[in-house]
Design an enzyme around this catalytic site. Sequence first.
Site, PDB file in Angstrom:
ATOM      1  N   ASP A 209       1.746   3.921   2.640  1.00  0.00           N
ATOM      2  CA  ASP A 209       0.735   4.798   2.055  1.00  0.00           C
ATOM      3  C   ASP A 209       1.425   5.909   1.210  1.00  0.00           C
ATOM      4  O   ASP A 209       1.391   6.014   0.131  1.00  0.00           O
ATOM      5  CB  ASP A 209      -0.014   5.307   3.259  1.00  0.00           C
ATOM      6  N   ASP A 210       1.926   7.198   2.012  1.00  0.00           N
ATOM      7  CA  ASP A 210       2.342   8.108   1.131  1.00  0.00           C
ATOM      8  C   ASP A 210       3.418   8.693   2.062  1.00  0.00           C
ATOM      9  O   ASP A 210       3.497   9.805   2.702  1.00  0.00           O
ATOM     10  CB  ASP A 210       1.228   9.280   1.122  1.00  0.00           C
TER      11      ASP A 210
ATOM     12  N   GLU B  45     -11.212   3.486   6.341  1.00  0.00           N
ATOM     13  CA  GLU B  45     -10.100   4.466   6.593  1.00  0.00           C
ATOM     14  C   GLU B  45     -10.705   5.460   7.469  1.00  0.00           C
ATOM     15  O   GLU B  45     -10.513   5.364   8.936  1.00  0.00           O
ATOM     16  CB  GLU B  45      -9.412   5.116   5.615  1.00  0.00           C
TER      17      GLU B  45
ATOM     18  N   HIS C 253      -9.594   1.237  -0.944  1.00  0.00           N
ATOM     19  CA  HIS C 253      -9.642   1.654   0.458  1.00  0.00           C
ATOM     20  C   HIS C 253     -11.008   1.500   0.897  1.00  0.00           C
ATOM     21  O   HIS C 253     -11.909   2.169   0.376  1.00  0.00           O
ATOM     22  CB  HIS C 253      -9.054   3.280   0.062  1.00  0.00           C
TER      23      HIS C 253
ATOM     24  N   HIS D  58       0.733  -1.155  -0.019  1.00  0.00           N
ATOM     25  CA  HIS D  58       0.084  -0.092   0.011  1.00  0.00           C
ATOM     26  C   HIS D  58       0.931   1.306   0.017  1.00  0.00           C
ATOM     27  O   HIS D  58       1.318   1.592   1.110  1.00  0.00           O
ATOM     28  CB  HIS D  58      -1.138  -0.050   1.282  1.00  0.00           C
TER      29      HIS D  58
HETATM   30  N1  ADE Z   1      -4.703   8.902  -1.641  1.00  0.00           N
HETATM   31  C1  ADE Z   1      -3.517   8.898  -1.364  1.00  0.00           C
HETATM   32  N2  ADE Z   1      -3.543   8.417  -0.128  1.00  0.00           N
HETATM   33  C2  ADE Z   1      -4.700   8.180   0.271  1.00  0.00           C
HETATM   34  C3  ADE Z   1      -5.347   7.457   1.451  1.00  0.00           C
HETATM   35  N3  ADE Z   1      -4.579   7.502   2.652  1.00  0.00           N
HETATM   36  N4  ADE Z   1      -6.735   7.488   1.589  1.00  0.00           N
HETATM   37  C4  ADE Z   1      -7.170   7.773   0.497  1.00  0.00           C
HETATM   38  N5  ADE Z   1      -6.743   8.011  -0.690  1.00  0.00           N
HETATM   39  C5  ADE Z   1      -5.399   8.275  -0.811  1.00  0.00           C
HETATM   40 ZN    ZN Z   2      -3.816   4.733   0.614  1.00  0.00          ZN
END
Ligand code: ADE
Ligand code: ZN
Length: 348
Positions: free
Chosen positions: A287-288, A209, A206, A26
């Site tokens: 994630d990011d 969350e 997703h 992810h």
């Molecule tokens: N796009 C990038 N990161 C995300 C996240 N955590 N949740 C939803 N969309 C995303």
């Molecule tokens: Zn994500």
Amino acid sequence: MVDSNQHHFSQPMEVFIHRIPKAELHIHIEGALEPELMFELAAKNGCDLPFDSVADIRQAYEFKDLQTFLDIYYQGAEVLLDEDDFYRLTWSYLQKAAEQNVRHTEIFFDPQTHTARGIRFETVVQGIQRALTDGARQLNLSSKLIMCFLRHLSASDAMKTLREALPFRHTIIGVGLDSSEVGFPPEKFRTVFDQARQEGFLTVAHAGEEGPAEYIWQALKVLKASRIDHGIRCVEDAGLVKYLVKKQVPLTVCPLSNVKLGVFDHLSRHNLHQLLELGLCVTVNSDDPAYFDGYIEDNFQALHEHLGIDFQDIYKLTRNAFQASFLVPAEKKKYLKELDGFVSGFGH
Ligand code: ADE
Ligand code: ZN
């Protein structure tokens, strides 16, 4: 940010976390755009950034929730214009991942973020794919590519994107669903996911969350998701937990992301232990990473520090990730053997 060359390992646990062979399932490639590269590409491409320096950019990374993050994240992605930009972005992630002993990675990309700005679909995919091919050759790091639909856009826009992806069937293993969650339920994308599966794509989404457990049910039942991205709110529905445990549906949990986006106030309050104790197939992911203070190893280190996850937990989490990957059985077996070899040899 971790630089393994500057690490002073004082505790065996840090060494264990660093060296254990990992799989990441992810990671949004646009979320791996470090401020330095953002600045450099903005200058090269003549884009105006609302920041004066790299330090300024980092300071802006205080998010209240998912939406406040997404607003900045989509703005950042605007510096990506040509194939080489996508190559450099992907290559920089792969180098970091390899330094942290990631052996296999499954990468999300958001084509609509780029095609909406007039960038061609093939520019995005070819830039990413070229870096993935180099990653396999030069870094010995295997990968898969997953195309995400932005759920705040229409189902027909997603369908159009699916059609654009068809010539790249051989390079894209699956489709996913991301962006703003609450108010955009998975069932909105029933038809496009049906079509994607007919075309041979695997599906993930997703869900849970920020959104409710009901969205996880929809991702499973309507979109037939093989994995749930995040999924941490499953604990609010005992019937759902029972189902996820029975089917061992993997959850791609992203602990530092959850704290940065206010899903949990602090890492010490994260429900990862609860998820593991319930018998769920949990994995740990970044994630990011450029926006959330860390790559996969940083997530593990923080979990050890604030939640006390131990050797056994880390072994279980990394094993789950290889098992939950979209690798073919023979490749999974190879990595699991490597993992088990590492763990049994550690400390000897
Ligand atoms: N796009 C990038 N990161 C995300 C996240 N955590 N949740 C939803 N969309 C995303
Ligand atoms: Zn994500």
